[in-house]
Design a protein around this motif. Sequence first.
Motif, PDB file in Angstrom:
ATOM      1  N   MET A 179       9.091   8.648  -0.808  1.00 52.99           N
ATOM      2  CA  MET A 179       8.865   7.736   0.317  1.00 52.99           C
ATOM      3  C   MET A 179       7.729   6.784  -0.052  1.00 52.99           C
ATOM      4  SD  MET A 179       9.243   6.695   3.493  1.00 52.99           S
ATOM      5  CE  MET A 179      10.193   7.950   4.333  1.00 52.99           C
ATOM      6  N   ARG A 180       8.046   5.482  -0.088  1.00 55.58           N
ATOM      7  CA  ARG A 180       7.032   4.466  -0.373  1.00 55.58           C
ATOM      8  C   ARG A 180       6.558   3.885   0.962  1.00 55.58           C
ATOM      9  NH1 ARG A 180      11.126   3.861  -4.164  1.00 55.58           N
ATOM     10  NH2 ARG A 180      12.242   2.544  -2.700  1.00 55.58           N
ATOM     11  N   VAL A 181       5.278   4.070   1.253  1.00 54.93           N
ATOM     12  CA  VAL A 181       4.720   3.627   2.528  1.00 54.93           C
ATOM     13  C   VAL A 181       3.568   2.662   2.256  1.00 54.93           C
ATOM     14  CG1 VAL A 181       3.692   4.317   4.721  1.00 54.93           C
ATOM     15  CG2 VAL A 181       5.300   5.850   3.560  1.00 54.93           C
ATOM     16  N   VAL A 182       3.659   1.453   2.796  1.00 55.62           N
ATOM     17  CA  VAL A 182       2.586   0.478   2.636  1.00 55.62           C
ATOM     18  C   VAL A 182       1.702   0.494   3.875  1.00 55.62           C
ATOM     19  CG1 VAL A 182       3.973  -1.440   3.532  1.00 55.62           C
ATOM     20  CG2 VAL A 182       2.022  -1.917   2.052  1.00 55.62           C
TER      21      VAL A 182
ATOM     22  N   GLY B  77     -16.982  -4.164  -0.278  1.00 52.26           N
ATOM     23  CA  GLY B  77     -16.514  -3.515   0.935  1.00 52.26           C
ATOM     24  C   GLY B  77     -15.124  -3.913   1.355  1.00 52.26           C
ATOM     25  N   ILE B  78     -14.311  -4.488   0.441  1.00 50.46           N
ATOM     26  CA  ILE B  78     -12.923  -4.824   0.762  1.00 50.46           C
ATOM     27  C   ILE B  78     -12.023  -4.350  -0.355  1.00 50.46           C
ATOM     28  CG2 ILE B  78     -13.466  -6.842   2.178  1.00 50.46           C
ATOM     29  CD1 ILE B  78     -12.870  -8.607  -0.207  1.00 50.46           C
ATOM     30  N   THR B  79     -10.771  -4.067  -0.011  1.00 44.59           N
ATOM     31  CA  THR B  79      -9.782  -3.670  -1.006  1.00 44.59           C
ATOM     32  C   THR B  79      -9.142  -4.926  -1.573  1.00 44.59           C
ATOM     33  OG1 THR B  79      -9.341  -1.759   0.367  1.00 44.59           O
ATOM     34  CG2 THR B  79      -7.815  -2.174  -1.420  1.00 44.59           C
ATOM     35  N   ILE B  80      -9.185  -5.079  -2.886  1.00 44.81           N
ATOM     36  CA  ILE B  80      -8.729  -6.328  -3.492  1.00 44.81           C
ATOM     37  C   ILE B  80      -7.275  -6.252  -3.933  1.00 44.81           C
ATOM     38  CG2 ILE B  80      -9.063  -7.879  -5.452  1.00 44.81           C
ATOM     39  CD1 ILE B  80     -12.020  -7.375  -5.257  1.00 44.81           C
ATOM     40  N   ASP B  81      -6.865  -5.158  -4.533  1.00 44.90           N
ATOM     41  CA  ASP B  81      -5.501  -5.070  -5.026  1.00 44.90           C
ATOM     42  C   ASP B  81      -4.758  -3.975  -4.272  1.00 44.90           C
ATOM     43  OD1 ASP B  81      -3.268  -5.584  -6.448  1.00 44.90           O
ATOM     44  OD2 ASP B  81      -4.138  -5.244  -8.424  1.00 44.90           O
ATOM     45  N   SER B  82      -3.443  -3.939  -4.473  1.00 44.35           N
ATOM     46  CA  SER B  82      -2.638  -2.939  -3.790  1.00 44.35           C
ATOM     47  C   SER B  82      -2.779  -1.608  -4.520  1.00 44.35           C
ATOM     48  CB  SER B  82      -1.170  -3.372  -3.751  1.00 44.35           C
ATOM     49  OG  SER B  82      -1.024  -4.482  -2.919  1.00 44.35           O
ATOM     50  N   ALA B  83      -3.780  -0.830  -4.136  1.00 37.26           N
ATOM     51  CA  ALA B  83      -4.007   0.462  -4.768  1.00 37.26           C
ATOM     52  C   ALA B  83      -2.913   1.435  -4.355  1.00 37.26           C
ATOM     53  CB  ALA B  83      -5.375   0.991  -4.377  1.00 37.26           C
ATOM     54  N   ARG B  84      -2.484   2.267  -5.304  1.00 37.72           N
ATOM     55  CA  ARG B  84      -1.450   3.250  -5.021  1.00 37.72           C
ATOM     56  C   ARG B  84      -2.008   4.650  -5.238  1.00 37.72           C
ATOM     57  NH1 ARG B  84       1.019  -1.276  -6.530  1.00 37.72           N
ATOM     58  NH2 ARG B  84       3.115  -1.740  -5.782  1.00 37.72           N
TER      59      ARG B  84
ATOM     60  N   TYR C 161       5.114  11.201  -1.427  1.00 31.87           N
ATOM     61  CA  TYR C 161       4.723   9.900  -0.898  1.00 31.87           C
ATOM     62  C   TYR C 161       4.042   9.060  -1.969  1.00 31.87           C
ATOM     63  CZ  TYR C 161       5.490  11.747   3.806  1.00 31.87           C
ATOM     64  OH  TYR C 161       6.044  12.284   4.931  1.00 31.87           O
ATOM     65  N   ILE C 162       4.382   7.779  -1.965  1.00 32.61           N
ATOM     66  CA  ILE C 162       3.596   6.782  -2.680  1.00 32.61           C
ATOM     67  C   ILE C 162       2.949   5.927  -1.595  1.00 32.61           C
ATOM     68  CG2 ILE C 162       3.603   4.889  -4.339  1.00 32.61           C
ATOM     69  CD1 ILE C 162       6.250   6.020  -5.420  1.00 32.61           C
ATOM     70  N   LEU C 163       1.634   6.111  -1.421  1.00 33.29           N
ATOM     71  CA  LEU C 163       0.908   5.384  -0.384  1.00 33.29           C
ATOM     72  C   LEU C 163       0.310   4.125  -1.007  1.00 33.29           C
ATOM     73  CD1 LEU C 163      -0.936   8.329   1.424  1.00 33.29           C
ATOM     74  CD2 LEU C 163       1.352   7.408   1.849  1.00 33.29           C
ATOM     75  N   ILE C 164       0.644   2.980  -0.433  1.00 31.55           N
ATOM     76  CA  ILE C 164       0.218   1.686  -0.979  1.00 31.55           C
ATOM     77  C   ILE C 164      -0.814   1.103  -0.034  1.00 31.55           C
ATOM     78  CG2 ILE C 164       1.004  -0.582  -1.756  1.00 31.55           C
ATOM     79  CD1 ILE C 164       3.878   0.704  -1.814  1.00 31.55           C
ATOM     80  N   ASP C 165      -2.046   1.010  -0.506  1.00 28.60           N
ATOM     81  CA  ASP C 165      -3.126   0.457   0.308  1.00 28.60           C
ATOM     82  C   ASP C 165      -3.152  -1.047   0.083  1.00 28.60           C
ATOM     83  OD1 ASP C 165      -5.382   0.151   1.878  1.00 28.60           O
ATOM     84  OD2 ASP C 165      -6.763   0.566   0.223  1.00 28.60           O
ATOM     85  N   ALA C 166      -2.629  -1.799   1.027  1.00 25.43           N
ATOM     86  CA  ALA C 166      -2.483  -3.243   0.856  1.00 25.43           C
ATOM     87  C   ALA C 166      -3.677  -3.970   1.446  1.00 25.43           C
ATOM     88  CB  ALA C 166      -1.198  -3.724   1.525  1.00 25.43           C
TER      89      ALA C 166
ATOM     90  N   ILE D 285      -3.672 -11.498   1.039  1.00 24.08           N
ATOM     91  CA  ILE D 285      -2.413 -11.168   1.703  1.00 24.08           C
ATOM     92  C   ILE D 285      -1.264 -11.142   0.696  1.00 24.08           C
ATOM     93  CG2 ILE D 285      -0.686 -12.016   3.339  1.00 24.08           C
ATOM     94  CD1 ILE D 285      -2.817 -12.780   5.212  1.00 24.08           C
ATOM     95  N   LYS D 286      -1.347 -12.005  -0.335  1.00 28.55           N
ATOM     96  CA  LYS D 286      -0.269 -12.034  -1.322  1.00 28.55           C
ATOM     97  C   LYS D 286      -0.127 -10.693  -2.031  1.00 28.55           C
ATOM     98  CE  LYS D 286      -3.218 -14.149  -4.864  1.00 28.55           C
ATOM     99  NZ  LYS D 286      -3.448 -15.360  -5.651  1.00 28.55           N
ATOM    100  N   ASN D 287      -1.267  -9.957  -2.199  1.00 30.81           N
ATOM    101  CA  ASN D 287      -1.176  -8.629  -2.799  1.00 30.81           C
ATOM    102  C   ASN D 287      -0.503  -7.653  -1.838  1.00 30.81           C
ATOM    103  OD1 ASN D 287      -3.687 -10.099  -3.833  1.00 30.81           O
ATOM    104  ND2 ASN D 287      -3.325  -8.587  -5.411  1.00 30.81           N
ATOM    105  N   MET D 288      -0.718  -7.869  -0.528  1.00 33.95           N
ATOM    106  CA  MET D 288      -0.014  -7.058   0.466  1.00 33.95           C
ATOM    107  C   MET D 288       1.484  -7.245   0.339  1.00 33.95           C
ATOM    108  SD  MET D 288       1.730  -6.836   3.535  1.00 33.95           S
ATOM    109  CE  MET D 288       1.507  -8.365   4.404  1.00 33.95           C
ATOM    110  N   VAL D 289       1.914  -8.485   0.124  1.00 35.81           N
ATOM    111  CA  VAL D 289       3.338  -8.774  -0.033  1.00 35.81           C
ATOM    112  C   VAL D 289       3.895  -8.055  -1.258  1.00 35.81           C
ATOM    113  CG1 VAL D 289       5.020 -10.596  -0.459  1.00 35.81           C
ATOM    114  CG2 VAL D 289       3.141 -10.984   1.115  1.00 35.81           C
ATOM    115  N   SER D 290       3.134  -8.085  -2.341  1.00 36.52           N
ATOM    116  CA  SER D 290       3.563  -7.399  -3.559  1.00 36.52           C
ATOM    117  C   SER D 290       3.720  -5.912  -3.298  1.00 36.52           C
ATOM    118  CB  SER D 290       2.540  -7.627  -4.676  1.00 36.52           C
ATOM    119  OG  SER D 290       2.885  -6.902  -5.828  1.00 36.52           O
ATOM    120  N   GLY D 291       2.757  -5.318  -2.557  1.00 32.20           N
ATOM    121  CA  GLY D 291       2.833  -3.897  -2.263  1.00 32.20           C
ATOM    122  C   GLY D 291       3.975  -3.546  -1.344  1.00 32.20           C
ATOM    123  N   ALA D 292       4.304  -4.442  -0.414  1.00 27.66           N
ATOM    124  CA  ALA D 292       5.333  -4.146   0.589  1.00 27.66           C
ATOM    125  C   ALA D 292       6.737  -4.468   0.113  1.00 27.66           C
ATOM    126  CB  ALA D 292       5.045  -4.932   1.869  1.00 27.66           C
ATOM    127  N   SER D 293       6.873  -5.181  -0.997  1.00 29.76           N
ATOM    128  CA  SER D 293       8.179  -5.712  -1.378  1.00 29.76           C
ATOM    129  C   SER D 293       9.214  -4.631  -1.661  1.00 29.76           C
ATOM    130  CB  SER D 293       8.044  -6.638  -2.601  1.00 29.76           C
ATOM    131  OG  SER D 293       7.552  -5.914  -3.709  1.00 29.76           O
TER     132      SER D 293
END
Length: 628
Positions: A14-17, A75-82, A92-97, A104-112
């Motif tokens: 299960m991949r969850v963003v 204090g911010i998450t820069i990339d989509s950490a898994r 589970y593969i948890l994707i921290d977007a 936001i573009k990294n969020m899109v990459s993580g959610a794709s």
Amino acid sequence: MDKIMDTSSLQQDMRVVFAGHVDHGKSTVIGRLLMDYGSLPEGKLEQIREKCRKTARPFEYAFLLDALKEEQSQGITIDSARCFFKTKNKNYILIDAPGHTEFIKNMVSGASRADAAVLVIDAVEGVRDNSKRHGVYLSLLGIEQVCILINKMDLVGYKKERFDEITEEYIEFLQGTSLKPQSFIPISGFYGDNIVNYSEHMEWYDGKTLLETLETLKGEEKTLEKPFRMPIQDIYKFTKDGDQRRIIAGTVDSGTLNIGDQLIFYPSEKKSRLKSIECFGKEKINQVTVGYATGFTLEEQLFLQRGEIAIKLGEQPPFVGRHIKTRLFWLGKQSLMEGKKYLFKIGTTKIDVKVEKILSIMDASNIEILAKNENKVERHEIAECILTLDKEIAFDTADLFPSAGRFVIVENYNISGGGIILENIKNYSETLEMPLFTQSGKVSYEERCGQLGQQGIVLWFTGLSGAGKSTIAIELERQLMNQGKLSFRLDGDNIRDGLNSDLGFSLIDRDENIRRVSETAKLFKESGMITLVSFISPLRSMREKAKNIIGELGFVEVYVKASFETCLARDTKGLYSKAMEGKIKNFTGVSSPYEEPDCPDLILDTEKNDIRECVEQVLFYLEKHFKI
């Protein structure tokens, strides 16, 4: 010995963003989930606590994920950490977007490629623009399983009123999208309330915890029954010791693959039979299924290329073409320009693409169509576009295969946008000197709406026979005419006796009836008309097909609610009685099923409200959401 891979005994992947506005607590929630379930590496928590002590910084669970030094300092998450997280039921593969606007573009990459999404909203700050944008992006990516967490409830005294306020605000915003959250959960990421364990501070909440909610979501099993799809990632050829194998490698997107299956590859349409399945480091098997990275050999050696899609002969093929209609969101610093070329990535395919025509533009933060007729799309805007690929590729549309219909657009090596494929455009004439849909004299949708002073909308009324669908639609049509609005009603009286007079009432005929009605309603909508469709449409799959044909924007599902007993009492024609006596076959509610909508846009309860009140509810909805 050959064997079939027993998927029933395997845990589902299960991949969850996790998405949300910056500082709303996504990383903290994931860190707390891992800790409370006992999934952290031994000594990891103590290591982070000691590091915080030495640097005189307050401990944060987010530091469990934000491993990069620069991320912790900012204090911010820069990339989509898994990170990987396992229960007895799922892997589970948890994707921290990232939530910051710049990322936001990294969020899109993580959610794709995600199966589900968890969207986090701060109980103190409430719904922010990025909360809205993320909801719209998840909707456009076709992610159907979404859970909303209202975090930091400890900072608002665990008050139910604040939870209800945010929930109502976000539900109201999502009315204009296709996103239908499964649940809203009040939590405290820092203290662990309703993450793995129930909170003692929110006894008013009787829903599931975050972990329980994740366990109910469906992952790769959703696609087991769909036609087989495997995009080719690479082809490996061996020559050592006389080994002549050509192993075709990739990951199964849907369906199952068995030795002996006859395969066809698109777009080349080359065919061969499956000879063997190759899995490194595993026993020899003769079946693989969704989510497995594997390789296989063929009885006949074929020259294939990366990006081709393998399917089983006789199953539903993908589309093949160069011209596609898409809905995309743009995140690049430079505008998306009509006529410009970009890199298009879908599945294992990478290809140059030209923006042929921008059809319409919408603001992602308020879901309103912008009154602009320009040849560019600005950052954070959503657009429907015609794209032309450099050559024909194989692809699926998002309505058939949601994950396979998603794509991203790359500019200057950066992901700058993403979206879904809506349809394959046939009969596209490459001899035209001007772009598609710009021939002299062609009237655009925007021009029609501007002249009419309204936009095209389809109100789809569903419910049991006798619930009041047509009665409401008739009166609504009258009231809209009194307001100077152009509308038209489609129901059994004007469709069954004409266009669909050749159809009966079996489920197959009903399905075809709904398809034809949907295509007709789509044309009416494109003309700028407010179309009132009144059909039982008993199955959820029928109504979903109607929405896919007509399009999500401007489609309103209206559930006209009345119990079987009420409809029976209203049955002046005696149809229910005849059906119960067996004189009428395939009668909905008696000998044929009716599936209530899971999450309709509007519910009209005709047992509690009269026709006038129901019509007023619809008019209020149209005024609120469509300014009509």
